[in-house]
Enzyme design. Structure first.
Site, PDB file in Angstrom:
ATOM      1  N   HIS A   1      11.682  -4.014  56.715  1.00 21.77           N
ATOM      2  CA  HIS A   1      12.367  -4.473  57.932  1.00 21.77           C
ATOM      3  C   HIS A   1      13.126  -5.764  57.614  1.00 21.77           C
ATOM      4  O   HIS A   1      12.537  -6.710  57.096  1.00 21.77           O
ATOM      5  CB  HIS A   1      11.359  -4.772  59.046  1.00 21.77           C
ATOM      6  CG  HIS A   1      10.716  -3.539  59.621  1.00 21.77           C
ATOM      7  ND1 HIS A   1      10.097  -3.530  60.845  1.00 21.77           N
ATOM      8  CD2 HIS A   1      10.596  -2.283  59.139  1.00 21.77           C
ATOM      9  CE1 HIS A   1       9.622  -2.320  61.093  1.00 21.77           C
ATOM     10  NE2 HIS A   1       9.907  -1.544  60.063  1.00 21.77           N
TER      11      HIS A   1
ATOM     12  N   TYR B   1       8.793  -8.640  69.715  1.00 21.71           N
ATOM     13  CA  TYR B   1       7.843  -9.620  70.266  1.00 21.71           C
ATOM     14  C   TYR B   1       8.355 -10.024  71.645  1.00 21.71           C
ATOM     15  O   TYR B   1       9.432 -10.607  71.763  1.00 21.71           O
ATOM     16  CB  TYR B   1       7.777 -10.864  69.366  1.00 21.71           C
ATOM     17  CG  TYR B   1       7.052 -10.642  68.062  1.00 21.71           C
ATOM     18  CD1 TYR B   1       7.674 -10.025  66.983  1.00 21.71           C
ATOM     19  CD2 TYR B   1       5.733 -11.069  67.902  1.00 21.71           C
ATOM     20  CE1 TYR B   1       6.995  -9.832  65.778  1.00 21.71           C
ATOM     21  CE2 TYR B   1       5.050 -10.882  66.706  1.00 21.71           C
ATOM     22  CZ  TYR B   1       5.685 -10.265  65.651  1.00 21.71           C
ATOM     23  OH  TYR B   1       5.016 -10.073  64.464  1.00 21.71           O
TER      24      TYR B   1
ATOM     25  N   PRO C   1      -3.184 -13.048  65.351  1.00 20.93           N
ATOM     26  CA  PRO C   1      -2.318 -12.114  64.617  1.00 20.93           C
ATOM     27  C   PRO C   1      -0.821 -12.230  64.928  1.00 20.93           C
ATOM     28  O   PRO C   1      -0.022 -11.569  64.278  1.00 20.93           O
ATOM     29  CB  PRO C   1      -2.852 -10.734  65.029  1.00 20.93           C
ATOM     30  CG  PRO C   1      -3.612 -10.956  66.290  1.00 20.93           C
ATOM     31  CD  PRO C   1      -4.098 -12.355  66.272  1.00 20.93           C
TER      32      PRO C   1
ATOM     33  N   LYS D   1      -0.064 -13.237  59.600  1.00 17.24           N
ATOM     34  CA  LYS D   1      -0.307 -14.029  58.392  1.00 17.24           C
ATOM     35  C   LYS D   1      -1.659 -13.771  57.707  1.00 17.24           C
ATOM     36  O   LYS D   1      -1.845 -14.141  56.542  1.00 17.24           O
ATOM     37  CB  LYS D   1      -0.235 -15.533  58.731  1.00 17.24           C
ATOM     38  CG  LYS D   1       1.150 -16.021  58.995  1.00 17.24           C
ATOM     39  CD  LYS D   1       1.924 -16.207  57.697  1.00 17.24           C
ATOM     40  CE  LYS D   1       3.414 -16.149  57.895  1.00 17.24           C
ATOM     41  NZ  LYS D   1       4.049 -14.874  57.586  1.00 17.24           N
TER      42      LYS D   1
ATOM     43  N   TYR E   1       8.017 -16.351  58.606  1.00 14.00           N
ATOM     44  CA  TYR E   1       7.630 -14.969  58.871  1.00 14.00           C
ATOM     45  C   TYR E   1       7.676 -14.113  57.596  1.00 14.00           C
ATOM     46  O   TYR E   1       6.746 -13.349  57.323  1.00 14.00           O
ATOM     47  CB  TYR E   1       8.536 -14.373  59.954  1.00 14.00           C
ATOM     48  CG  TYR E   1       7.987 -13.113  60.571  1.00 14.00           C
ATOM     49  CD1 TYR E   1       6.960 -13.156  61.514  1.00 14.00           C
ATOM     50  CD2 TYR E   1       8.466 -11.865  60.192  1.00 14.00           C
ATOM     51  CE1 TYR E   1       6.436 -11.996  62.065  1.00 14.00           C
ATOM     52  CE2 TYR E   1       7.954 -10.705  60.743  1.00 14.00           C
ATOM     53  CZ  TYR E   1       6.940 -10.778  61.678  1.00 14.00           C
ATOM     54  OH  TYR E   1       6.410  -9.625  62.213  1.00 14.00           O
TER      55      TYR E   1
HETATM   56  C1  FAD Z   1      -5.907  -6.089  64.829  1.00 10.67           C
HETATM   57  C2  FAD Z   1      -5.552  -6.980  63.703  1.00 10.67           C
HETATM   58  C3  FAD Z   1      -4.215  -7.052  63.331  1.00 10.67           C
HETATM   59  C4  FAD Z   1      -3.867  -7.842  62.250  1.00 10.67           C
HETATM   60  N1  FAD Z   1      -2.540  -7.886  61.882  1.00 10.67           N
HETATM   61  C5  FAD Z   1      -2.190  -8.574  60.775  1.00 10.67           C
HETATM   62  C6  FAD Z   1      -0.849  -8.512  60.266  1.00 10.67           C
HETATM   63  O1  FAD Z   1       0.035  -7.858  60.820  1.00 10.67           O
HETATM   64  N2  FAD Z   1      -0.569  -9.184  59.121  1.00 10.67           N
HETATM   65  C7  FAD Z   1      -1.538  -9.912  58.473  1.00 10.67           C
HETATM   66  O2  FAD Z   1      -1.222 -10.526  57.442  1.00 10.67           O
HETATM   67  N3  FAD Z   1      -2.808  -9.977  58.927  1.00 10.67           N
HETATM   68  C8  FAD Z   1      -3.168  -9.319  60.050  1.00 10.67           C
HETATM   69  N4  FAD Z   1      -4.484  -9.325  60.468  1.00 10.67           N
HETATM   70  C9  FAD Z   1      -5.482 -10.075  59.734  1.00 10.67           C
HETATM   71  C10 FAD Z   1      -5.983  -9.340  58.503  1.00 10.67           C
HETATM   72  O3  FAD Z   1      -6.416  -8.047  58.840  1.00 10.67           O
HETATM   73  C11 FAD Z   1      -7.111 -10.143  57.842  1.00 10.67           C
HETATM   74  O4  FAD Z   1      -6.685 -11.473  57.709  1.00 10.67           O
HETATM   75  C12 FAD Z   1      -7.484  -9.574  56.468  1.00 10.67           C
HETATM   76  O5  FAD Z   1      -8.253  -8.403  56.619  1.00 10.67           O
HETATM   77  C13 FAD Z   1      -8.301 -10.591  55.652  1.00 10.67           C
HETATM   78  O6  FAD Z   1      -8.727 -10.007  54.450  1.00 10.67           O
HETATM   79  P1  FAD Z   1     -10.096 -10.451  53.784  1.00 10.67           P
HETATM   80  O7  FAD Z   1     -10.215  -9.640  52.537  1.00 10.67           O
HETATM   81  O8  FAD Z   1     -10.142 -11.916  53.695  1.00 10.67           O
HETATM   82  O9  FAD Z   1     -11.229 -10.072  54.831  1.00 10.67           O
HETATM   83  P2  FAD Z   1     -11.685  -8.646  55.402  1.00 10.67           P
HETATM   84  O10 FAD Z   1     -10.526  -7.720  55.449  1.00 10.67           O
HETATM   85  O11 FAD Z   1     -12.415  -8.949  56.661  1.00 10.67           O
HETATM   86  O12 FAD Z   1     -12.680  -8.098  54.311  1.00 10.67           O
HETATM   87  C14 FAD Z   1     -13.994  -8.586  54.158  1.00 10.67           C
HETATM   88  C15 FAD Z   1     -14.853  -7.481  53.595  1.00 10.67           C
HETATM   89  O13 FAD Z   1     -16.157  -8.011  53.362  1.00 10.67           O
HETATM   90  C16 FAD Z   1     -17.125  -7.098  53.827  1.00 10.67           C
HETATM   91  N5  FAD Z   1     -18.347  -7.847  54.175  1.00 10.67           N
HETATM   92  C17 FAD Z   1     -18.568  -8.616  55.277  1.00 10.67           C
HETATM   93  N6  FAD Z   1     -19.803  -9.142  55.234  1.00 10.67           N
HETATM   94  C18 FAD Z   1     -20.362  -8.718  54.081  1.00 10.67           C
HETATM   95  C19 FAD Z   1     -21.624  -8.926  53.480  1.00 10.67           C
HETATM   96  N7  FAD Z   1     -22.547  -9.686  54.080  1.00 10.67           N
HETATM   97  N8  FAD Z   1     -21.879  -8.338  52.303  1.00 10.67           N
HETATM   98  C20 FAD Z   1     -20.939  -7.572  51.687  1.00 10.67           C
HETATM   99  N9  FAD Z   1     -19.723  -7.336  52.210  1.00 10.67           N
HETATM  100  C21 FAD Z   1     -19.436  -7.899  53.394  1.00 10.67           C
HETATM  101  C22 FAD Z   1     -16.467  -6.431  55.019  1.00 10.67           C
HETATM  102  O14 FAD Z   1     -17.056  -5.162  55.294  1.00 10.67           O
HETATM  103  C23 FAD Z   1     -15.023  -6.321  54.557  1.00 10.67           C
HETATM  104  O15 FAD Z   1     -14.758  -5.103  53.902  1.00 10.67           O
HETATM  105  C24 FAD Z   1      -4.861  -8.571  61.555  1.00 10.67           C
HETATM  106  C25 FAD Z   1      -6.185  -8.494  61.938  1.00 10.67           C
HETATM  107  C26 FAD Z   1      -6.541  -7.728  63.007  1.00 10.67           C
HETATM  108  C27 FAD Z   1      -7.998  -7.649  63.422  1.00 10.67           C
END
Ligand code: FAD
Length: 391
Positions: free
Chosen positions: A72, A201, A293, A297, A385
């Site tokens: 996009h 948006y 969200p 980011k 962005y």
């Molecule tokens: C609805 C929604 C929309 C979003 N939209 C965007 C977007 O458009 N763009 C964007 O950049 N971000 C977006 N985000 C945010 C993004 O999804 C998160 O910031 C991202 O998933 C972070 O990645 P992470 O690997 O740090 O954590 P997570 O994806 O939360 O991964 C953590 C992992 O650790 C595991 N875990 C947790 N506790 C334990 C434990 N005790 N032992 C072992 N494993 C464990 C979990 O099961 C999970 O698989 C959005 C979030 C949501 C909820």
């Protein structure tokens, strides 16, 4: 079990870190408490910054994203019944975002790790970290009914906001900054053709709305709602009537409607834990920080963290250098706070706050008017962005 880097969590942060370390010849084991099927099916983010896309391509996990993701070059800001396009590419020297769902990124990273012989332990229970103040940290967990211990040189806490790693840092050694917003997002997945080629948006007196997309057949859309509301209060007709009202334009625009196959409510918060390191434990991604969200980011920040962290861990494990590990927290936090500000700014400009304060409403419209008429202000939005350059 023994490895060089023990990684808790197979989200984008943990899987990407494992892949980046592997490319540098560093061994790691990823411990994930859910099943492979569960992590590959969780619908979350969808907007990838230019730097995230470039990195995924450069490390050989961008093939499907390039074929199936949608590039996009702009977004629309809609208010007062009119749309205003922000030309992201024109304002940033050709950069763009790619819409490609987070769970597809997860599938690509899991496949790449397993193809390279990587070790991901799914359904690891009771994960806990130990000895992070010393030089021989370890992770204990249960798997297939057995208690296991993974001895490591370094531990990466990539276990998301509700994980166990952050709380392994003594409370006296961390500072937490939090802002909870008085609203949430009601998210739907609908089987309908795209309503728009680019994301919309929308600021509206009834509340914020976002038109996003997933594929030619499946669309993701969000409505501002009460964070304590229940999806059971939202039959499909109420959802579509709210979208129609908030997205209406003076020239009769209306969204494409279809069967709604998923509904969920997301709370909104800003959160940062400082520092990102305690001894041999390093936090990355949502384990250390959360953004609302609105700025898209979260996933991108997780990617930026582990890019810095993988280099620091590699320098330490290959050459015994401490300097990059010592700088990790400060380096990553600079980008984190920039993204925190951007996400707070977008959220504040676009949502209705309780009390419907007319003064605040006028300020929001003044800000939106400025962003959509001033090139420097629009550039500020665009460069944040599409993502500031990765360090
Ligand atoms: C609805 C929604 C929309 C979003 N939209 C965007 C977007 O458009 N763009 C964007 O950049 N971000 C977006 N985000 C945010 C993004 O999804 C998160 O910031 C991202 O998933 C972070 O990645 P992470 O690997 O740090 O954590 P997570 O994806 O939360 O991964 C953590 C992992 O650790 C595991 N875990 C947790 N506790 C334990 C434990 N005790 N032992 C072992 N494993 C464990 C979990 O099961 C999970 O698989 C959005 C979030 C949501 C909820």
């Amino acid at each position: 079990m023994r490895t060089q880097v023990g990684i808790v969590g197979a989200g984008p942060a943990g899987l990407l870190l494992s892949h980046l370390l592997h490319r540098e010849g560093i061994e790691s084991v990823v411990l994930e408490n859910r099943s492979r099927a569960a992590i590959e099916a969780t619908i979350r983010a969808g907007v990838l910054e230019q730097g995230t896309v470039d990195l995924l391509k450069a490390i050989g996990v961008g093939g499907r994203m390039e074929r199936e993701g949608a590039v996009h070059h702009g977004i629309e800001l809609r208010f007062d019944g009119r749309g205003h396009r922000i030309d992201l590419s024109d304002l940033t020297g050709g950069k763009a975002i790619t819409v490609y769902a987070q769970h597809e990124v997860i599938k690509d990273l899991v496949a790449a790790r397993l193809a390279a012989g990587g070790n991901i332990v799914f359904e690891a229970g009771d994960v806990s970290v130990h000895g992070i103040d010393g030089t021989t940290p370890s992770i204990r967990f249960r798997h297939d009914g057995e208690s296991e211990e993974l001895a490591c040189e370094l531990i990466a806490g990539c276990d998301g906001f509700h994980g166990v790693c952050r709380s392994a840092i003594p409370q006296s050694a961390r500072t937490e900054f939090t802002r909870v917003y008085p609203f949430g997002w009601f998210g739907i997945l609908t089987q309908a053709p795209p309503s728009s080629r680019e994301l919309i948006y929308t600021h509206h007196s009834r509340g914020f709305a976002l038109v996003s997309t997933r594929s030619p057949e499946l669309q993701r859309m969000y409505l501002q709602c009460d964070p304590h509301d229940d999806v059971a209060n939202w039959p499909d007709e109420r959802i579509w009537s709210e979208f129609r009202a908030r997205l209406a334009t003076h020239d009769g625009w209306a969204p494409h409607e279809g069967p709604i196959i998923q509904k969920n409510i997301i709370a909104m918060r800003s959160f940062v834990c400082e520092p990102l390191r305690h001894g041999r434990l390093f936090l990355a991604g949502d384990a250390a920080h959360i953004v609302p969200p609105t700025g898209a980011k979260g996933l991108n920040l997780a990617v930026a963290d582990v890019r810095v962290l993988s280099r620091a861990m590699t320098a330490f494990l290959r050459e015994g250098r401490h300097d990059l590990l010592d700088e990790y927290s400060q380096t990553a936090l600079r980008r984190v706070w920039r993204a925190e500000h951007f996400s707070w700014w977008m959220t504040t400009m676009l949502h209705q706050f309780p009390g419907n304060d007319p003064f605040q409403e006028r300020l929001q419209l003044a800000e939106l008017g400025y962003v959509t008429t001033s090139r420097p202000k629009a550039t500020t939005l665009a460069e944040n962005y599409v993502g500031l350059p990765l360090e």
